[in-house]
Write an enzyme that holds these catalytic residues in place. Structure first.
Site, PDB file in Angstrom:
ATOM      1  CE  LYS A   1     132.940   3.892  42.159  1.00  0.00           C
ATOM      2  NZ  LYS A   1     131.868   4.351  43.006  1.00  0.00           N
TER       3      LYS A   1
ATOM      4  CB  VAL B   1     136.451   5.104  38.004  1.00  0.00           C
ATOM      5  CG1 VAL B   1     135.318   5.107  36.995  1.00  0.00           C
ATOM      6  CG2 VAL B   1     135.893   4.985  39.419  1.00  0.00           C
TER       7      VAL B   1
ATOM      8  CG  LEU C   1     137.144   7.741  33.491  1.00  0.00           C
ATOM      9  CD1 LEU C   1     135.702   7.254  33.436  1.00  0.00           C
ATOM     10  CD2 LEU C   1     137.335   8.926  32.554  1.00  0.00           C
ATOM     11  N   GLY C   2     139.541   8.151  37.476  1.00  0.00           N
ATOM     12  CA  GLY C   2     139.690   8.637  38.849  1.00  0.00           C
ATOM     13  C   GLY C   2     139.975   7.502  39.800  1.00  0.00           C
ATOM     14  NE  ARG C   3     145.212   6.388  42.544  1.00  0.00           N
ATOM     15  CZ  ARG C   3     145.942   5.310  42.796  1.00  0.00           C
ATOM     16  NH1 ARG C   3     145.799   4.644  43.917  1.00  0.00           N
ATOM     17  NH2 ARG C   3     146.831   4.888  41.922  1.00  0.00           N
ATOM     18  N   GLY C   4     139.131   5.985  43.621  1.00  0.00           N
ATOM     19  CA  GLY C   4     138.199   6.040  44.745  1.00  0.00           C
ATOM     20  C   GLY C   4     138.809   5.376  45.964  1.00  0.00           C
ATOM     21  CE  LYS C   5     137.408   4.888  53.156  1.00  0.00           C
ATOM     22  NZ  LYS C   5     136.274   4.754  54.055  1.00  0.00           N
ATOM     23  CG  PHE C   6     136.252   0.838  48.949  1.00  0.00           C
ATOM     24  CD1 PHE C   6     136.846   0.334  50.094  1.00  0.00           C
ATOM     25  CD2 PHE C   6     135.208   1.737  49.080  1.00  0.00           C
ATOM     26  CE1 PHE C   6     136.413   0.714  51.355  1.00  0.00           C
ATOM     27  CE2 PHE C   6     134.760   2.123  50.330  1.00  0.00           C
ATOM     28  CZ  PHE C   6     135.365   1.617  51.469  1.00  0.00           C
TER      29      PHE C   6
ATOM     30  CG  ASP D   1     126.859  11.034  51.409  1.00  0.00           C
ATOM     31  OD1 ASP D   1     127.038  12.116  52.005  1.00  0.00           O
ATOM     32  OD2 ASP D   1     127.783  10.247  51.135  1.00  0.00           O
TER      33      ASP D   1
END
Ligand code: AMP
Length: 297
Positions: free
Chosen positions: A60, A45, A37-42, A154
């Site tokens: 995740k 997903v 579904l997507g790429r995060g910093k760590f 945030d």
């Protein structure tokens, strides 16, 4: 292939139907893994489905070594602790977590329409009805958080996801705090930082009210209000509350009035969320269902 299906209960282990049910221990073998579904910093997903219940979730996957290198394990623990206890239609559910030797897995509610940020980039600006509907639903979610002494700290388009029906979901509680005290930690993203955080003063739930003002401005005008080429200039514009409204797009006086009441330097003078919900612009424009279904702005 994993696809979203009708769900009987709102949690993969049925805990919403039977709240007393003991917390379940999950492993990777409990899930069929689908498309990324997507790429995060760590980490990444993935769409996933719990095998027994067929419940569709977002899984995740975080890499422990990357978490350690960036010294964010403490932040992740706090995120898990806070998010797993929140139950609100506009807050992304965290159903549980598990880990193996190298990774930590978060079992998250699947937000079928993805990131709001991408949608805002695609549309450039949102119309007043859409913006007001989003701001009202976020105000309700933040009221719920604040009642539980949780401040998000945030709120920005990158941390908002969109559910199947078009409803907003606050995600990413990485910077949130459970607090009974006023805090001094500097965190969040530059353009959305309130004056008290820029000046490293104590802050409280008023930071989330400020960020709703920034968000409302960005929805309507397409960029945050204190943007500047140099970081130091953004800081200056924030501390002076150097708020200007461009002539285009043409925005109603009521919308500008609400933004002015949220972007107030003294956090105690910012419009309380309860009053935001009955502001004339919200009453005239927000869909009471909290759902903005169409993709047309
Ligand atoms: P993150 O690591 O949280 O920044 O997630 C990386 C990307 O994965 C996001 O930008 C989204 O596009 C996607 N994503 C994360 N969580 C979800 C979710 N619960 N439902 C759908 N997409 C998600």
């Amino acid at each position: 292939m994993v696809e979203a299906t009708d769900r009987k209960s709102a949690a993969p282990d049925g805990s919403d139907e039977n709240p007393k049910k003991e917390e379940r221990r999950w492993t990777l073998a409990d899930f069929d893994i689908g498309k990324p579904l997507g790429r995060g910093k760590f980490g990444n997903v993935y769409l996933a489905r719990e095998r027994k219940s067929k419940y569709v979730v977002a899984l995740k996957v975080l890499f422990k070594n990357q978490l350690q290198q960036s010294q964010v394990e403490h932040q992740l623990r706090r995120e898990i602790e806070i998010q797993s206890h929140l139950r609100h239609p506009n807050i992304l559910r965290l159903y549980g977590y598990f880990y193996d030797q190298t990774r930590v897995y978060l079992i998250l509610e699947y937000a079928a329409r993805g990131e709001l940020y991408k949608e805002l980039q695609r549309c450039r600006v949102f119309g007043e009805k859409r913006a007001a509907t989003y701001i009202a639903s976020l105000a309700r979610a933040l009221m719920y958080c604040h009642e539980k002494h949780v401040i998000h700290r945030d709120i920005k388009p990158e941390n908002l996801l969109v559910g199947m029906k078009g409803e907003l979901k606050i995600a990413d509680f990485g910077w949130s705090v459970h607090t009974f005290n006023r805090r001094r930690t500097m965190c969040g993203t530059l353009d959305y930082l309130p004056p008290e955080m820029v000046e490293s003063k104590e802050h409280d739930a008023g930071v989330d009210i400020w960020s709703l003002g920034i968000l409302c401005y960005e929805f309507l005008f397409g960029s945050p209000p204190f943007e500047a080429k140099m970081t130091s200039d953004t800081y200056k514009r924030i501390t002076r509350v150097d708020l200007k409204f461009p002539p285009k797009p043409v925005i109603s006086a009521a919308a500008k009035d609400l933004i002015c009441q949220l972007l107030v330097k003294d956090s105690s003078q910012r419009l309380p969320l309860k009053q935001l919900l009955v502001h004339p612009w919200i009453l005239a424009n927000a869909d009471p269902s909290g759902i903005y279904g169409s993709f047309v702005s």
